[in-house]
Design a protein around this motif. Structure first.
Motif, PDB file in Angstrom:
ATOM      1  N   PHE A 217       0.818  -1.212   0.000  1.00 41.02           N
ATOM      2  CA  PHE A 217       0.000   0.000   0.000  1.00 41.02           C
ATOM      3  C   PHE A 217       0.853   1.265   0.000  1.00 41.02           C
ATOM      4  O   PHE A 217       0.447   2.297  -0.554  1.00 41.02           O
ATOM      5  N   GLY A 296      -6.825  -4.897  -0.124  1.00 43.67           N
ATOM      6  CA  GLY A 296      -5.579  -5.408   0.439  1.00 43.67           C
ATOM      7  C   GLY A 296      -5.819  -6.651   1.259  1.00 43.67           C
ATOM      8  O   GLY A 296      -6.520  -7.572   0.820  1.00 43.67           O
ATOM      9  N   PRO A 304      -0.511  -7.103   3.557  1.00 43.72           N
ATOM     10  CA  PRO A 304      -0.962  -7.934   2.437  1.00 43.72           C
ATOM     11  C   PRO A 304       0.197  -8.440   1.576  1.00 43.72           C
ATOM     12  O   PRO A 304       1.168  -7.717   1.334  1.00 43.72           O
ATOM     13  N   ALA A 307      -1.782  -6.286  -2.873  1.00 39.57           N
ATOM     14  CA  ALA A 307      -2.768  -5.214  -2.775  1.00 39.57           C
ATOM     15  C   ALA A 307      -2.915  -4.583  -4.152  1.00 39.57           C
ATOM     16  O   ALA A 307      -1.969  -4.577  -4.943  1.00 39.57           O
TER      17      ALA A 307
END
Length: 438
Positions: A217, A296, A304, A307
């Motif tokens: 992310f 995610g 994750p 994602a």
């Protein structure tokens, strides 16, 4: 007559033909059509172009000639009416304040009503069109489904080559541009291209209590921030944008009127400044991209392993999808992000605004609505008309109904509504258009 229009139109709104909903809704809708427009069902060929696979429906009204068929389009399906602060129940078709309220009133059962009602009235009056007229109503426009394709394929298979197709798109709006002095009919002549891109960032995952740097992310966020803060695509003055601005100059005064009237001279200034002033300017003069979805890990304390985010792109008329996608792919790769094309299409062909058929459409607008201006419209959204455009040279996107800014804002939102008077004017337009079409 207005009360008769309202009663008939309300019956269409009360059938919840939500895209991908129970097909019995569409069966019920066809029953209402047969009840409300008996002359059409008695005097026209009724065609289900997709057979059992689709609820798209067509009507063929035989004319004196088959040389230049006319196709009038709309879609039966509507978007869901979930959530929002609805003043009235969305499928109740309440009539209040001179308006009909409900989902589909302006997107686009108004178009469907005005076209089929005009044909029904003309048949009852004993009129025979100079050319064959086809009514084509898809069942899946809101999800870019195959309904319109079934209609196009049926026409193609049966050797029908429409000279003109008219679908939803623009409308007669009170303030088409800031500072407008009169309502303008925005006549859609082209649709921007469309693409959904999926950007995926991967990692080894792990527990959130001891996170590493550059997690999926974090990389996606950095990539999205770069795209939001940098000029990824070049702005330019395309012919559709030029024609639109020049057309609008008739309703503008002062500096704006002067600049748009002399758009060729001021083109460099417009391209440099308009995208910085308003998102509309950026959309008018170039390809746009915005991030719309993200996913995610399945738990809040898990980094994750994968994602992703999804971006929606709308390609400008002169931008090829393959070039734009590759440009974004190279940027994503710098953040170790993979790019996947979910779907993509280029901008549609542009209608020739100097053609006799386009001019006949705009002349009819001036005849029925003498108080308005008319301008070509570069559409940012999509319609079924792009499908029909594969077999016709003149694919016009405009519903001749008056809409306020508030009504336009209700599209796909709560409190969708349309003026009762707009229905009457819309029927008058299509009757006039069909009568003079040769």
């Amino acid at each position: 007559m207005s009360s008769e229009y309202v009663d008939s139109f309300a019956k269409l709104i009360r059938v919840p033909t939500v895209t991908d909903s129970d097909r019995q809704n569409f069966v019920a809708f066809r029953k209402v059509l047969a009840q409300e427009f008996p002359a059409v069902y008695t005097n026209c060929d009724v065609i289900m172009p997709g057979g059992d696979k689709s609820d798209a429906i067509m009507f063929k009204w035989k004319g004196k000639s088959s040389a230049r068929p006319l196709v009038l389009m709309a879609h039966q399906d509507v978007v869901p009416a979930v959530g929002g602060d609805w003043k009235y129940e969305p499928f109740a078709a309440v009539v209040e304040d001179g308006k009909v309220w409900g989902r589909g009133t302006m997107d686009c059962k108004n178009t469907l009503f005005c076209t089929i009602r005009s044909v029904n009235e003309l048949i009852e009056e004993g009129f025979v069109p100079e050319q064959d007229v086809y009514l084509c109503y898809s069942d899946s426009e809101e999800t870019s489904g195959p309904g319109a394709e079934y209609c196009r394929d049926w026409l193609r298979k049966n050797g029908v080559k429409p000279a003109v197709a008219v679908d939803e798109g623009g409308a007669i709006v009170e303030e088409a541009f800031p500072g407008m002095k009169k309502p303008f009919a925005m006549v859609g002549i082209i649709e921007k291209g469309y693409c959904d891109l999926k950007f995926t960032a991967r990692s080894k995952g792990g527990h959130s209590s001891s996170p590493p740097k550059n997690t999926p992310f974090a990389r996606l966020a950095a990539f999205m921030n770069y795209c939001e803060t940098h000029a990824i695509f070049r702005h330019r003055m395309t012919k559709p944008a030029r024609d639109m601005l020049k057309g609008l100059s008739d309703g503008l005064g002062g500096v704006l009127g002067f600049v748009t009237k002399h758009v060729d001279f001021f083109s460099p200034l417009i391209v440099a400044l308009l995208p910085k002033i308003t998102p509309f300017g950026a959309a008018l003069l170039g390809t746009t991209m915005t991030f719309t979805m993200a996913q995610g890990a399945a738990a809040a304390n898990v980094i994750p392993q994968e994602a992703y985010v999804v971006a929606n792109l709308r390609f400008a008329p002169n931008d090829r999808d393959i070039d734009c996608i590759e440009r974004v792919r190279k940027i994503a790769a710098k953040y170790d992000i993979e790019t996947e094309v979910l779907n993509s299409r280029n901008a549609s062909p542009v209608v020739d605004v100097d053609s006799a058929d386009y001019k006949y459409f705009t002349d009819t607008l001036h005849k029925v609505f003498p108080d308005i201006g008319v301008a070509p419209y570069l559409m940012f959204g999509g319609t079924d008309c792009r499908t029909m455009q594969e077999i016709t040279p003149c694919a016009i996107r405009c519903t001749p109904c008056r809409l306020s800014a508030e009504q336009l804002a209700s599209m796909h939102a709560s409190n969708e509504n349309i003026d009762v008077s707009a229905l009457k004017e819309g029927v008058e337009f299509f009757k006039t258009f069909i009568k003079g079409y040769k």
